[in-house]
Scaffold this active site. Structure first.
Site, PDB file in Angstrom:
ATOM      1  N   GLY A  93      60.681  62.648  15.057  1.00 22.38           N
ATOM      2  CA  GLY A  93      59.444  63.636  15.863  1.00 22.38           C
ATOM      3  C   GLY A  93      59.302  64.332  14.612  1.00 22.38           C
ATOM      4  O   GLY A  93      58.760  63.904  12.915  1.00 22.38           O
ATOM      5  N   GLY A  94      60.863  65.827  14.158  1.00 21.28           N
ATOM      6  CA  GLY A  94      60.733  66.467  12.947  1.00 21.28           C
ATOM      7  C   GLY A  94      60.950  65.381  11.740  1.00 21.28           C
ATOM      8  O   GLY A  94      59.782  66.038  10.583  1.00 21.28           O
ATOM      9  N   HIS A 139      56.249  62.275  26.719  1.00 17.52           N
ATOM     10  CA  HIS A 139      57.237  63.436  26.553  1.00 17.52           C
ATOM     11  C   HIS A 139      57.694  64.191  27.090  1.00 17.52           C
ATOM     12  O   HIS A 139      57.972  64.966  28.400  1.00 17.52           O
ATOM     13  CB  HIS A 139      56.394  63.450  25.066  1.00 17.52           C
ATOM     14  N   GLU A 169      64.262  58.391  24.394  1.00 21.39           N
ATOM     15  CA  GLU A 169      64.423  59.966  24.309  1.00 21.39           C
ATOM     16  C   GLU A 169      65.259  61.036  24.862  1.00 21.39           C
ATOM     17  O   GLU A 169      65.752  61.486  25.610  1.00 21.39           O
ATOM     18  CB  GLU A 169      63.183  60.290  24.455  1.00 21.39           C
ATOM     19  N   SER A 191      65.677  62.826  17.271  1.00 27.41           N
ATOM     20  CA  SER A 191      66.301  63.090  15.472  1.00 27.41           C
ATOM     21  C   SER A 191      66.933  61.872  14.646  1.00 27.41           C
ATOM     22  O   SER A 191      67.959  61.630  14.146  1.00 27.41           O
ATOM     23  CB  SER A 191      68.099  64.535  16.140  1.00 27.41           C
ATOM     24  N   TRP A 246      53.642  63.972  15.493  1.00 28.99           N
ATOM     25  CA  TRP A 246      54.090  65.329  14.613  1.00 28.99           C
ATOM     26  C   TRP A 246      53.388  66.460  15.612  1.00 28.99           C
ATOM     27  O   TRP A 246      54.045  67.524  15.329  1.00 28.99           O
ATOM     28  CB  TRP A 246      52.172  65.545  14.020  1.00 28.99           C
ATOM     29  N   GLY A 258      65.292  67.086  18.475  1.00 32.71           N
ATOM     30  CA  GLY A 258      65.010  68.489  17.538  1.00 32.71           C
ATOM     31  C   GLY A 258      65.964  69.395  17.895  1.00 32.71           C
ATOM     32  O   GLY A 258      66.243  70.165  17.184  1.00 32.71           O
TER      33      GLY A 258
HETATM   34  P1  PGA Z   1      63.383  64.760  16.769  1.00 32.15           P
HETATM   35  O1  PGA Z   1      61.934  64.459  18.366  1.00 32.15           O
HETATM   36  O2  PGA Z   1      62.424  63.024  15.657  1.00 32.15           O
HETATM   37  O3  PGA Z   1      62.299  65.569  16.618  1.00 32.15           O
HETATM   38  O4  PGA Z   1      64.700  65.171  17.905  1.00 32.15           O
HETATM   39  C1  PGA Z   1      61.412  63.055  18.424  1.00 32.15           C
HETATM   40  C2  PGA Z   1      60.416  63.135  19.543  1.00 32.15           C
HETATM   41  O5  PGA Z   1      60.609  64.259  20.643  1.00 32.15           O
HETATM   42  O6  PGA Z   1      59.791  61.950  19.975  1.00 32.15           O
END
Ligand code: PGA
Length: 254
Positions: free
Chosen positions: A235-236, A96, A168, A214, A11, A174
């Site tokens: 994430g998002g 992260h 990642e 993403s 989150w 993001g």
């Molecule tokens: P995102 O973030 O899905 O918004 O790209 C992933 C994350 O940072 O764990």
């Protein structure tokens, strides 16, 4: 046999205590009786205790987004592993890219955090990944290899079993730019080969390697269809219940 997919929602700095508790209650209700997918959420520190109570007994994992390496002490604003553990967390995100790049966390610090987490029985979700310029310069494998080497310094094979690795690529986080499923699969396979060198094939094969960057309902199925992608760190798309549930649904229909 393939592992059950592992879908975790990060989150970040979203959802207040009230919003988070309501989300967790709905998530719990929506997933009750379903067990094709392992899933979890990473709320903000201030919501962990209340959300931990909501999720108790549900089988849904809860992870903190960060942890400090020291057990206690004069570290204003930080949260220790024993504190995180008491809230009911099963897992903790470590390394992260936002921690590395915005807050300057080094691999040595990340390594110390991993050890602190393991010492109280928290399972680390170790995030690694290359930046755009590193990929463009053909240095992806070099970066990944070094992150694994430094972050896992001194970690034994029996401890490695507790890990999830989240690949990642920083350029995909993001940004709406997802790595191509084949591109991600290639790096996952490389990560597994590094783990196999250090810990043997059996342990490397059992470690969950998630993709993050993403990930969303539209691409979840395709990403999870790759043989080396064991799950997603979202994430998002994890902060709206509907889209998070769609991703879990995609994961439950291999
Ligand atoms: P995102 O973030 O899905 O918004 O790209 C992933 C994350 O940072 O764990």
């Amino acid at each position: 046999m393939r592992k059950k997919p592992l879908i975790i929602g990060n989150w970040k700095m979203n959802l207040t205590l009230k919003e988070g508790v309501a989300f967790a209650q709905s998530l719990r209700d929506s997933l009750s009786g379903k067990n094709e997918v392992l899933c979890g959420i990473c709320p903000s520190f201030v919501s962990l205790r209340d959300i931990g109570k909501v999720l108790e007994g549900s089988g849904i994992y809860m992870a903190a987004q960060n942890v400090h390496s020291s057990e206690n002490g004069a570290y204003t604003g930080e949260v220790s592993a024993p504190m995180v553990k008491e809230t009911g967390c099963t897992h903790v995100l470590i390394g992260h890219s936002e921690r590395r790049n915005i807050f300057g966390e080094t691999d040595a610090f990340i390594n110390a955090k991993i050890k602190a987490a393991l010492s109280v029985g928290l399972k680390p979700i170790l995030c690694i990944g290359e930046k755009l310029n590193e990929r463009e310069d053909g240095r992806t494998e070099y970066v990944i290899k070094n992150q694994l080497k430094d972050d896992l310094q001194g970690i034994r094979a029996d401890e490695m079993k507790e890990f999830t690795i989240a690949y990642e690529p920083v350029w995909a986080i993001g940004t709406g730019k997802t790595a191509l499923p084949e591109q991600a699969n290639e790096v996952h396979s490389f990560i597994r080969s590094i783990l196999a060198e250090k810990y043997g094939k059996y342990i490397a094969g059992n470690v969950y390697i998630q993709y993050g960057g993403s990930a969303k309902p539209e691409n979840a199925y395709e990403l999870l269809a790759q043989p080396e992608i064991d799950g997603l760190l979202v994430g998002g798309a994890s902060i709206k219940l509907e889209s998070f549930l769609h991703i879990i649904e995609a994961a439950s229909n291999p």
